[in-house]
Scaffold this motif. Structure first.
Motif, short mmCIF file in Angstrom:
data_model
loop_
_atom_site.label_atom_id
_atom_site.label_comp_id
_atom_site.label_asym_id
_atom_site.label_seq_id
_atom_site.Cartn_x
_atom_site.Cartn_y
_atom_site.Cartn_z
N ALA A 192 -11.57 10.56 24.77
CA ALA A 192 -11.68 9.45 23.91
C ALA A 192 -11.08 8.71 22.91
CB ALA A 192 -13.20 9.71 23.10
N ILE A 193 -10.31 7.70 22.85
CA ILE A 193 -9.76 7.17 21.63
C ILE A 193 -7.58 7.04 21.86
CG2 ILE A 193 -9.42 7.32 19.44
CD1 ILE A 193 -11.99 8.26 18.89
N ARG A 194 -7.51 8.93 22.25
CA ARG A 194 -6.61 9.12 22.67
C ARG A 194 -5.65 9.17 23.13
NH1 ARG A 194 -6.97 15.65 21.75
NH2 ARG A 194 -8.83 14.93 23.01
N GLY A 195 -4.04 9.25 23.69
CA GLY A 195 -4.05 9.26 25.38
C GLY A 195 -3.00 10.58 25.54
N SER A 196 -3.30 11.13 24.57
CA SER A 196 -2.60 12.19 25.35
C SER A 196 -3.05 14.59 24.14
CB SER A 196 -1.02 12.75 25.31
OG SER A 196 -0.09 12.24 24.12
N THR A 197 -2.97 15.31 25.05
CA THR A 197 -3.85 16.16 24.09
C THR A 197 -3.14 16.48 23.35
OG1 THR A 197 -2.82 17.45 25.80
CG2 THR A 197 -4.76 16.67 26.90
N ASN A 198 -2.06 16.61 23.07
CA ASN A 198 -1.57 17.05 21.44
C ASN A 198 -2.41 16.46 21.28
OD1 ASN A 198 0.09 15.08 23.05
ND2 ASN A 198 1.18 14.93 20.96
N GLN A 199 -2.87 14.84 20.86
CA GLN A 199 -3.26 14.39 19.72
C GLN A 199 -4.35 14.70 18.85
OE1 GLN A 199 -2.68 10.57 21.90
NE2 GLN A 199 -1.31 9.65 20.73
N ARG A 200 -4.42 14.88 17.71
CA ARG A 200 -5.20 15.29 17.22
C ARG A 200 -6.36 13.46 15.88
NH1 ARG A 200 -2.20 19.76 13.98
NH2 ARG A 200 -0.84 17.77 13.19
N ILE A 201 -7.43 14.07 16.50
CA ILE A 201 -8.28 13.58 15.27
C ILE A 201 -8.26 14.32 14.48
CG2 ILE A 201 -10.78 12.30 15.48
CD1 ILE A 201 -10.86 12.15 18.82
N PHE A 202 -8.60 13.90 13.87
CA PHE A 202 -9.61 14.25 11.89
C PHE A 202 -10.40 12.83 11.58
CE2 PHE A 202 -4.72 15.55 11.86
CZ PHE A 202 -5.55 17.33 12.56
#
Length: 152
Positions: free
Chosen positions: A132-142
């Motif tokens: 959800a929201i991100r394109g790749s698994t390295n991207q983090r949600i804070f």
């Protein structure tokens, strides 16, 4: 500030119907980027904070996502915009890692005013359609609470 566009009623850039502000210019040039038109700093149009706020208000959403390009490439304009959006639900995308922004006083001030930060470059080999929201698994949600703890 230099913007590519302001888009109403997005359902993929955060929860609910959101207005999305796309900043022009990006130094990251991620292979497989879904928005390579945003890379050119001279792309889009010059807009004042007042013009952007007026357009957002006309669109009627109190949910705003700031994306790009790279918003932190125009850090002063980003700061002014985020401040003007006090009271809005603000999601902010950046290709920088949070740790890269923490040594900068103005960046910290910006981060203290957003409700959600999605950080990290898009990495094509880590792409995952289920995210959800991100394109790749390295991207983090804070979320806001996490950001506040980090900024203390």
């Amino acid at each position: 500030m230099r913007l590519l566009q302001i888009l109403a009623d997005s359902v993929v850039d955060g929860p609910g119907l959101r207005t999305v502000v796309f900043f022009a210019g990006c130094p990251h040039h991620c292979p497989g980027c879904h928005n390579p038109d945003s890379w050119a700093v001279e792309g889009g149009e010059d807009c004042s904070v007042e013009q952007v706020i007026e357009q957002i208000q006309q669109m009627g959403s109190y949910r705003v996502t700031i994306s790009g390009g790279e918003p932190f490439l125009q850090q002063q304009a980003l700061s002014e915009l985020v401040h003007a959006l006090t009271g809005y639900d603000i999601y902010l995308f950046t290709g920088y890692r949070l740790e890269q922004l923490l040594d900068d006083t103005q960046a910290r001030q910006i981060l203290s005013q957003v409700d959600c930060l999605i950080d990290g470059r898009y990495i094509q080999r880590l792409h995952d359609h289920s995210l959800a929201i991100r394109g790749s698994t390295n991207q983090r949600i804070f979320n806001r609470e996490q950001l506040q703890l980090i900024l203390e």
